[in-house]
Design an enzyme around this catalytic site. Structure first.
Site, PDB file in Angstrom:
ATOM      1  N   ILE A 113     -30.042 -23.432 -34.350  1.00 17.04           N
ATOM      2  CA  ILE A 113     -31.482 -23.678 -34.530  1.00 17.04           C
ATOM      3  C   ILE A 113     -32.124 -23.332 -33.182  1.00 17.04           C
ATOM      4  CG2 ILE A 113     -31.189 -26.138 -33.898  1.00 17.04           C
ATOM      5  CD1 ILE A 113     -33.523 -26.864 -35.681  1.00 17.04           C
ATOM      6  N   SER A 114     -33.235 -22.614 -33.213  1.00 12.84           N
ATOM      7  CA  SER A 114     -33.865 -22.161 -31.965  1.00 12.84           C
ATOM      8  C   SER A 114     -34.434 -23.337 -31.176  1.00 12.84           C
ATOM      9  CB  SER A 114     -34.994 -21.174 -32.280  1.00 12.84           C
ATOM     10  OG  SER A 114     -34.515 -20.118 -33.075  1.00 12.84           O
TER      11      SER A 114
END
Ligand code: SAH
Length: 276
Positions: A113-114
């Site tokens: 997940i960024s």
């Protein structure tokens, strides 16, 4: 930033409090419109302390957003969008306590997940595109790399519609689950190879890639509306790491041009071909 917009900051927290509907903590009744961000965060911290981890409280998200703001993320629309999405619902329970740190986290299948700061930075850059500036929002968005669906949820706060493509079936399914509880009516999840874009939904006002390749797939440019802006991590010609690349579709006197600019170094998972 215009005078009028500057005056709206600190964040209009009434929106943040609405987005906590369903949260059980006492924070929702405490946050008031026009309350200063610092005060609200302190207040929320005190009030949410007794309720276990308090991850579902608006206060936790406000503190994250406040840190991002201090580190230079200025766009109030982006800060508002980030504060509205419960990031801990998009990661494994074991990682939930880290969900409001500015860090990328594993989501399985070798993907991550960024970081919130990177999601915020990319969306802020997208909002600088001609069409987004005219409309004040992102318009119709194409996202390549749904992952767990977190960024799609943030984009949906500022978009008319989000079409998000993922090439890994288990993550596509996971994102569908994660997004079921949010404004899913604005988000269309597609299982496929995002290098091809999604023609049935084109043209898009904004295109954002969450995975980096060596080139910009021609289909992305073909599906970008005039006045639209694309942002993607891309390997440098030298093969030395990735940078953020912004491309604007300029249409002047019937002539189309694509104007490209490179920004800071970033580190994203690779953009791959085909589906799995
Ligand atoms: N926006 C995501 C970030 C996920 S990481 C989030 O908020 O969680 C990037 C994702 O891009 C990975 O899930 C990876 O599988 C996906 N990806 C890589 N190449 C792709 C392609 N060609 N088409 C679609 N998705 C791709």
């Amino acid at each position: 930033m215009s005078e009028g917009r500057a005056k709206r900051f600190p964040l209009p927290l009434n929106k943040v409090s609405q987005s906590t509907a369903g949260a059980t903590g006492p924070v929702r009744t405490v946050l008031r419109p026009q309350l200063h961000l610092q005060q609200a965060a302190d207040h929320a911290a005190r009030l949410s302390a007794p309720t276990g981890l308090g991850l579902d409280s608006a206060g936790v998200r406000l503190r994250m957003v406040q840190r991002l703001q201090q580190e230079g993320l200025r766009d109030e629309r982006v800060l508002q969008a980030l504060s509205a999405v419960q990031r801990h619902l998009f990661v494994d329970t074991a990682l939930a306590t880290q969900a409001y740190e500015d860090t990328s986290l594993p989501i399985g299948h070798g993907q991550t997940i960024s970081k919130p700061s990177v999601v915020g930075r990319m969306i802020a850059l997208l909002l600088g595109g001609a069409q987004a500036q005219a409309g004040g929002q992102l318009g119709k968005v194409l996202e390549i790399g749904t992952g767990c669906g977190y960024q799609a949820a943030v984009l949906a706060q500022l978009a008319r519609e989000v079409v998000s493509i993922e090439r890994l079936r288990p993550l596509h399914d996971k994102a569908r689950e994660n997004l079921a509880a949010t404004r899913a009516h604005k988000i269309r999840l597609i299982y496929g190879d995002g290098r091809l874009g999604h023609r049935p939904g084109a043209p898009y006002d904004s295109i954002i890639a969450a995975a980096g390749g060596d080139d910009l797939p021609p289909e992305w440019l073909a599906q970008l509306a005039p006045g639209g802006r694309l942002i993607a991590p891309m390997s440098q010609a030298t093969g030395q790491g990735q940078v953020l690349v912004v491309v604007d579709h300029v249409l002047e006197r019937g002539v189309t041009r694509f104007v490209r600019n490179a920004y800071e170094a970033v580190h994203f998972v690779p953009l791959k071909s085909g589906v799995m």
